[in-house]
Design a protein around this motif. Sequence first.
Motif, PDB file in Angstrom:
ATOM      1  N   ARG A   2       0.837  -1.201   0.000  1.00 44.54           N
ATOM      2  CA  ARG A   2       0.000   0.000   0.000  1.00 44.54           C
ATOM      3  C   ARG A   2       0.868   1.245   0.000  1.00 44.54           C
ATOM      4  O   ARG A   2       2.061   1.191   0.279  1.00 44.54           O
ATOM      5  CB  ARG A   2      -0.909   0.012   1.218  1.00 44.54           C
ATOM      6  CG  ARG A   2      -0.137   0.134   2.522  1.00 44.54           C
ATOM      7  CD  ARG A   2      -1.024   0.003   3.745  1.00 44.54           C
ATOM      8  NE  ARG A   2      -0.208  -0.042   4.942  1.00 44.54           N
ATOM      9  CZ  ARG A   2       0.102   1.009   5.688  1.00 44.54           C
ATOM     10  NH1 ARG A   2      -0.350   2.193   5.373  1.00 44.54           N
ATOM     11  NH2 ARG A   2       0.854   0.890   6.751  1.00 44.54           N
ATOM     12  N   LEU A  13      -1.836  -1.240  -3.643  1.00 40.92           N
ATOM     13  CA  LEU A  13      -1.166  -1.358  -4.933  1.00 40.92           C
ATOM     14  C   LEU A  13      -1.130  -2.813  -5.359  1.00 40.92           C
ATOM     15  O   LEU A  13      -0.982  -3.714  -4.527  1.00 40.92           O
ATOM     16  CB  LEU A  13       0.264  -0.822  -4.842  1.00 40.92           C
ATOM     17  CG  LEU A  13       0.428   0.642  -4.449  1.00 40.92           C
ATOM     18  CD1 LEU A  13       1.902   0.978  -4.292  1.00 40.92           C
ATOM     19  CD2 LEU A  13      -0.228   1.558  -5.462  1.00 40.92           C
ATOM     20  N   LYS A  14      -1.240  -3.027  -6.669  1.00 37.33           N
ATOM     21  CA  LYS A  14      -1.067  -4.374  -7.209  1.00 37.33           C
ATOM     22  C   LYS A  14       0.408  -4.737  -7.117  1.00 37.33           C
ATOM     23  O   LYS A  14       1.279  -3.868  -7.197  1.00 37.33           O
ATOM     24  CB  LYS A  14      -1.463  -4.420  -8.685  1.00 37.33           C
ATOM     25  CG  LYS A  14      -2.910  -4.267  -8.970  1.00 37.33           C
ATOM     26  CD  LYS A  14      -3.112  -4.395 -10.485  1.00 37.33           C
ATOM     27  CE  LYS A  14      -4.544  -4.183 -10.882  1.00 37.33           C
ATOM     28  NZ  LYS A  14      -4.700  -4.281 -12.344  1.00 37.33           N
ATOM     29  N   SER A  15       0.668  -6.007  -6.986  1.00 39.13           N
ATOM     30  CA  SER A  15       2.054  -6.461  -7.080  1.00 39.13           C
ATOM     31  C   SER A  15       2.105  -7.595  -8.087  1.00 39.13           C
ATOM     32  O   SER A  15       1.081  -8.196  -8.432  1.00 39.13           O
ATOM     33  CB  SER A  15       2.603  -6.890  -5.724  1.00 39.13           C
ATOM     34  OG  SER A  15       1.849  -7.944  -5.197  1.00 39.13           O
ATOM     35  N   LEU A  16       3.293  -7.883  -8.535  1.00 32.77           N
ATOM     36  CA  LEU A  16       3.488  -8.934  -9.521  1.00 32.77           C
ATOM     37  C   LEU A  16       3.384 -10.291  -8.845  1.00 32.77           C
ATOM     38  O   LEU A  16       4.016 -10.501  -7.803  1.00 32.77           O
ATOM     39  CB  LEU A  16       4.876  -8.760 -10.137  1.00 32.77           C
ATOM     40  CG  LEU A  16       5.087  -9.205 -11.562  1.00 32.77           C
ATOM     41  CD1 LEU A  16       4.132  -8.488 -12.497  1.00 32.77           C
ATOM     42  CD2 LEU A  16       6.499  -8.939 -11.984  1.00 32.77           C
ATOM     43  N   PRO A  17       2.596 -11.202  -9.379  1.00 31.27           N
ATOM     44  CA  PRO A  17       2.534 -12.537  -8.762  1.00 31.27           C
ATOM     45  C   PRO A  17       3.868 -13.260  -8.906  1.00 31.27           C
ATOM     46  O   PRO A  17       4.632 -12.986  -9.832  1.00 31.27           O
ATOM     47  CB  PRO A  17       1.427 -13.253  -9.545  1.00 31.27           C
ATOM     48  CG  PRO A  17       1.227 -12.475 -10.797  1.00 31.27           C
ATOM     49  CD  PRO A  17       1.735 -11.094 -10.550  1.00 31.27           C
ATOM     50  N   SER A  52       6.925  -3.297  -9.098  1.00 32.81           N
ATOM     51  CA  SER A  52       5.526  -2.879  -9.250  1.00 32.81           C
ATOM     52  C   SER A  52       5.357  -1.376  -9.021  1.00 32.81           C
ATOM     53  O   SER A  52       4.244  -0.867  -9.028  1.00 32.81           O
ATOM     54  CB  SER A  52       4.622  -3.677  -8.309  1.00 32.81           C
ATOM     55  OG  SER A  52       5.088  -3.587  -6.996  1.00 32.81           O
ATOM     56  N   ASN A  75       5.422  -7.467 -17.743  1.00 36.32           N
ATOM     57  CA  ASN A  75       4.289  -7.649 -16.825  1.00 36.32           C
ATOM     58  C   ASN A  75       4.371  -6.657 -15.672  1.00 36.32           C
ATOM     59  O   ASN A  75       3.356  -6.104 -15.244  1.00 36.32           O
ATOM     60  CB  ASN A  75       4.244  -9.078 -16.293  1.00 36.32           C
ATOM     61  CG  ASN A  75       3.926 -10.086 -17.379  1.00 36.32           C
ATOM     62  OD1 ASN A  75       3.217  -9.774 -18.334  1.00 36.32           O
ATOM     63  ND2 ASN A  75       4.457 -11.283 -17.251  1.00 36.32           N
ATOM     64  N   VAL A  79       1.820  -3.554 -14.440  1.00 35.67           N
ATOM     65  CA  VAL A  79       1.387  -3.354 -13.052  1.00 35.67           C
ATOM     66  C   VAL A  79       1.695  -1.922 -12.603  1.00 35.67           C
ATOM     67  O   VAL A  79       0.861  -1.275 -11.959  1.00 35.67           O
ATOM     68  CB  VAL A  79       2.042  -4.395 -12.108  1.00 35.67           C
ATOM     69  CG1 VAL A  79       1.816  -4.041 -10.645  1.00 35.67           C
ATOM     70  CG2 VAL A  79       1.502  -5.795 -12.403  1.00 35.67           C
ATOM     71  N   ASP A  82      -0.888   0.364 -14.134  1.00 29.94           N
ATOM     72  CA  ASP A  82      -2.170   0.194 -13.436  1.00 29.94           C
ATOM     73  C   ASP A  82      -2.149   0.892 -12.079  1.00 29.94           C
ATOM     74  O   ASP A  82      -3.112   1.561 -11.694  1.00 29.94           O
ATOM     75  CB  ASP A  82      -2.494  -1.290 -13.237  1.00 29.94           C
ATOM     76  CG  ASP A  82      -2.902  -1.994 -14.518  1.00 29.94           C
ATOM     77  OD1 ASP A  82      -3.151  -1.320 -15.534  1.00 29.94           O
ATOM     78  OD2 ASP A  82      -2.958  -3.247 -14.498  1.00 29.94           O
ATOM     79  N   ASN A  83      -1.047   0.735 -11.345  1.00 29.68           N
ATOM     80  CA  ASN A  83      -0.925   1.355 -10.025  1.00 29.68           C
ATOM     81  C   ASN A  83      -0.913   2.882 -10.121  1.00 29.68           C
ATOM     82  O   ASN A  83      -1.489   3.569  -9.278  1.00 29.68           O
ATOM     83  CB  ASN A  83       0.323   0.853  -9.294  1.00 29.68           C
ATOM     84  CG  ASN A  83       0.143  -0.537  -8.727  1.00 29.68           C
ATOM     85  OD1 ASN A  83      -0.971  -0.967  -8.426  1.00 29.68           O
ATOM     86  ND2 ASN A  83       1.244  -1.256  -8.575  1.00 29.68           N
ATOM     87  N   HIS A  86      -4.488   3.938 -10.769  1.00 36.72           N
ATOM     88  CA  HIS A  86      -5.279   3.713  -9.543  1.00 36.72           C
ATOM     89  C   HIS A  86      -5.023   4.807  -8.495  1.00 36.72           C
ATOM     90  O   HIS A  86      -5.946   5.234  -7.806  1.00 36.72           O
ATOM     91  CB  HIS A  86      -4.957   2.334  -8.968  1.00 36.72           C
ATOM     92  CG  HIS A  86      -5.613   2.030  -7.666  1.00 36.72           C
ATOM     93  ND1 HIS A  86      -6.981   1.901  -7.526  1.00 36.72           N
ATOM     94  CD2 HIS A  86      -5.091   1.848  -6.426  1.00 36.72           C
ATOM     95  CE1 HIS A  86      -7.271   1.655  -6.255  1.00 36.72           C
ATOM     96  NE2 HIS A  86      -6.140   1.615  -5.573  1.00 36.72           N
TER      97      HIS A  86
END
Length: 183
Positions: A2, A13-17, A52, A75, A79, A82-83, A86
């Motif tokens: 976050r 926040l998104k993170s990379l899988p 990310s 990838n 992310v 996108d973050n 967002h």
Amino acid sequence: MRVIAGSARRLLLKSLPGNDTRPTTDRIKETLFNIINDDLYGGIFIDLFAGSGGIGIEALSRGAKEAVFIEKNRNAVSVIKDNLVHTHLDSQAKVICGDVVSAIDRLREYDHIDIVYMDPPYAAEIEAEVLKNLAKLPGIDSDTMIIIEADIKRDFAFVADLDYTVTREKTYKTNKHVFLSKS
């Protein structure tokens, strides 16, 4: 993961899988930003090996004027973008997809860079090559703060040969932040 403080505070926040990136923990991120907060506002922040984008986004949220994210994993770049959308910080950001060493040359447009943060893969030992390329930029000078996140055992004695000075070191359990300036 976050955003801890600032305009995007508390946003997740998104993170990379998977294990391709190693997000900085909130505790370490908060300690880092407590150290650099006075140098951040209104400045240009560069996030190398951005993952990310959590560190650069935190910088923007806390008042950096602009952040540039450099990351080679496509990838991860997705992310980051996108973050940024967002958190509503995308208008202050530039995202470069590419190898950090070669992409550094794209930073020539900046007359002055305030802070460079790099979090390379610990085993790569690529810091010297990155520092050599940063030294060629017109925006890197003795007032630029360069921060490297590294394994706690990594020795940075080599930076003196590259015309950098270690100004501070903050250690944690397994890693550290090394603060450099150009001599």
